[in-house]
Design an enzyme around this catalytic site. Sequence first.
Site, PDB file in Angstrom:
ATOM      1  N   ARG A 115       0.794  -1.259   0.160  1.00 45.00           N
ATOM      2  CA  ARG A 115       0.003  -0.063   0.003  1.00 45.00           C
ATOM      3  C   ARG A 115       0.740   1.258   0.149  1.00 45.00           C
ATOM      4  O   ARG A 115       0.616   2.421  -0.449  1.00 45.00           O
ATOM      5  CB  ARG A 115      -0.917  -0.116   1.018  1.00 45.00           C
ATOM      6  N   GLY A 167      -1.479 -11.995  -4.865  1.00 44.46           N
ATOM      7  CA  GLY A 167      -2.761 -11.531  -5.168  1.00 44.46           C
ATOM      8  C   GLY A 167      -3.150 -10.161  -4.718  1.00 44.46           C
ATOM      9  O   GLY A 167      -3.810  -9.382  -5.344  1.00 44.46           O
ATOM     10  N   GLN A 177      -8.637  -7.634   0.352  1.00 47.59           N
ATOM     11  CA  GLN A 177      -8.101  -7.155  -0.920  1.00 47.59           C
ATOM     12  C   GLN A 177      -9.366  -6.701  -1.600  1.00 47.59           C
ATOM     13  O   GLN A 177      -9.283  -5.462  -2.554  1.00 47.59           O
ATOM     14  CB  GLN A 177      -7.499  -8.270  -1.595  1.00 47.59           C
ATOM     15  N   ASP A 220      -4.194 -15.440   7.433  1.00 44.29           N
ATOM     16  CA  ASP A 220      -2.800 -15.859   6.642  1.00 44.29           C
ATOM     17  C   ASP A 220      -1.992 -16.891   7.792  1.00 44.29           C
ATOM     18  O   ASP A 220      -1.111 -17.370   7.233  1.00 44.29           O
ATOM     19  CB  ASP A 220      -2.022 -14.610   6.521  1.00 44.29           C
ATOM     20  N   LYS A 242      -6.051 -19.470  -1.449  1.00 46.11           N
ATOM     21  CA  LYS A 242      -4.916 -18.716  -0.972  1.00 46.11           C
ATOM     22  C   LYS A 242      -3.883 -18.920  -2.148  1.00 46.11           C
ATOM     23  O   LYS A 242      -4.149 -19.492  -3.139  1.00 46.11           O
ATOM     24  CB  LYS A 242      -4.511 -18.660   0.386  1.00 46.11           C
TER      25      LYS A 242
HETATM   26  C1  S3P Z   1      -4.418  -9.305   2.183  1.00 49.28           C
HETATM   27  C2  S3P Z   1      -5.559  -9.606   2.518  1.00 49.28           C
HETATM   28  C3  S3P Z   1      -5.825 -10.957   2.828  1.00 49.28           C
HETATM   29  C4  S3P Z   1      -4.399 -11.890   2.828  1.00 49.28           C
HETATM   30  C5  S3P Z   1      -3.245 -11.266   2.038  1.00 49.28           C
HETATM   31  C6  S3P Z   1      -3.075  -9.868   2.050  1.00 49.28           C
HETATM   32  C7  S3P Z   1      -4.085  -7.607   1.832  1.00 49.28           C
HETATM   33  O1  S3P Z   1      -6.493 -11.512   1.580  1.00 49.28           O
HETATM   34  O2  S3P Z   1      -4.598 -13.156   2.848  1.00 49.28           O
HETATM   35  O3  S3P Z   1      -2.210 -12.129   2.431  1.00 49.28           O
HETATM   36  O4  S3P Z   1      -2.868  -6.918   2.034  1.00 49.28           O
HETATM   37  O5  S3P Z   1      -5.101  -6.847   1.819  1.00 49.28           O
HETATM   38  P1  S3P Z   1      -8.046 -11.436   1.374  1.00 49.28           P
HETATM   39  O6  S3P Z   1      -8.262 -10.085   1.557  1.00 49.28           O
HETATM   40  O7  S3P Z   1      -8.326 -12.052   0.096  1.00 49.28           O
HETATM   41  O8  S3P Z   1      -8.390 -12.215   2.565  1.00 49.28           O
END
Ligand code: S3P
Length: 447
Positions: free
Chosen positions: A32, A100, A175, A321, A348
């Site tokens: 971010r 992701g 996310q 996580d 994941k």
């Molecule tokens: C994250 C959100 C999580 C987490 C990922 C990082 C983020 O995923 O599992 O490692 O930085 O916003 P999800 O929001 O898909 O659960």
Amino acid sequence: MSDLNLIEFHASSTPALSGSARVPGDKSISHRSIMMGSIAEGTTEVEGFLEGEDALATMNAFRALGVNIEGPDNGKVKVHGVGMHGLKAPRQVLDCGNSGTSMRLMSGLLAGQDFDCMLTGDSSLGKRPMKRVIDPLLLMGARIESQEGGRPPLHIHGRTSLKAIDYVLPMASAQVKSCVLLAGLYAEGTTTVTEPAVTRDHTERMLRGFGVEVVTDGATASVKGGQSLKATKIDVPSDISSAAFFMVAASIAPDADITLKHVGLNPTRTGVIDILKLMGANIELSNHAEVGGEPVADVRVRSAALKGIEIPESLVPLAIDEFPVLFVAAANATGRTVLTGAEELRVKESDRIAVMAHGLQKCGIDAEPTEDGMIIQGLGQVDGLRYKATSIESQGDHRIAMSFSVAAIRAEGTMVIHGAQTVDTSFPGFVALANSLGMKVQSVRKG
Ligand code: S3P
């Protein structure tokens, strides 16, 4: 990348862990800092940036979008922001690697630009669902093409005017929430997201740090389009998700007393500590402070006789996580641990329910995967070693590789973890740090 075996970890048991360590910077906050620093006015200075492949993929993508970024140099980064409308059309496909977070958050930010771009990633990311971000972005008026089933690569068409939406997330995902909020900065009107359970709120906190007004009320967050970001300073705390491996390691080792320094303790991330404490872990926090709107503290962990529990579903998004290594804690606890409400683990970096259950079963542990969690019969308090070491495929998932390195502490023989190069996505220096605390992990280069 995920199918290759470039590095193997050979991990074996150890009776004692001691000392203190500072694990690398938080992955979510590092991503971010680059994204927001890039679209801010002025130069954002970041300290404690995670120099792992995932965050570096985000950095390289923004460089390809015309942003001048200095570093990383020992965790220091300078992002020379180009303002809300200063990003340039990239000449190449933006490669998100294994990440992701890069792909989902950038989709939101890029949907509001006046150029087209393509987002791609490695074979693990290629299998992950992007429909969850495409759906709300289409509702906002974005134009996005994906592969069958909403899989990457994504082709994001610019030059569309986005309109604000009021979106109820179908799943608890920071996310997706962040993607919609970042797109909302470029939309006409006020974009509101409501999540089914509270998830990590780093986007909301950091946007505020950049001078953006974000209104939050329980599980709802809103942002008005057309606001601009002003550069700021960001001190990235240590990643609690990386610290978690050592919290479990110290809990299950027979004779351990370790301190993890300057760990980010944002209340939307501390589920792992709550769950371990419910299991009987001996965890003490000290040196509480706040850096850049994020709470931090030192975390002392000593050996403990863990017991199996039914994990409260309310803690699941706050520890999402950490379940791979929490399954290792459960395997070493006395009695049964039951996890439910965690179907997100199946999408994941790997299917963490299937991959962890399979690996634990190979060690001789009674681990039964369910649709949305796992039931583990812990082996409990026995003197000496509890189960047998085996060979593990990381499946392109850093947290699988590190979790079985921790499991080795109580295993008879040498745990051989294939494809362990994936650990560099989130935790460069894992092996050296683990060994400095007394773990026995060797990194062996193959081929
Ligand atoms: C994250 C959100 C999580 C987490 C990922 C990082 C983020 O995923 O599992 O490692 O930085 O916003 P999800 O929001 O898909 O659960």
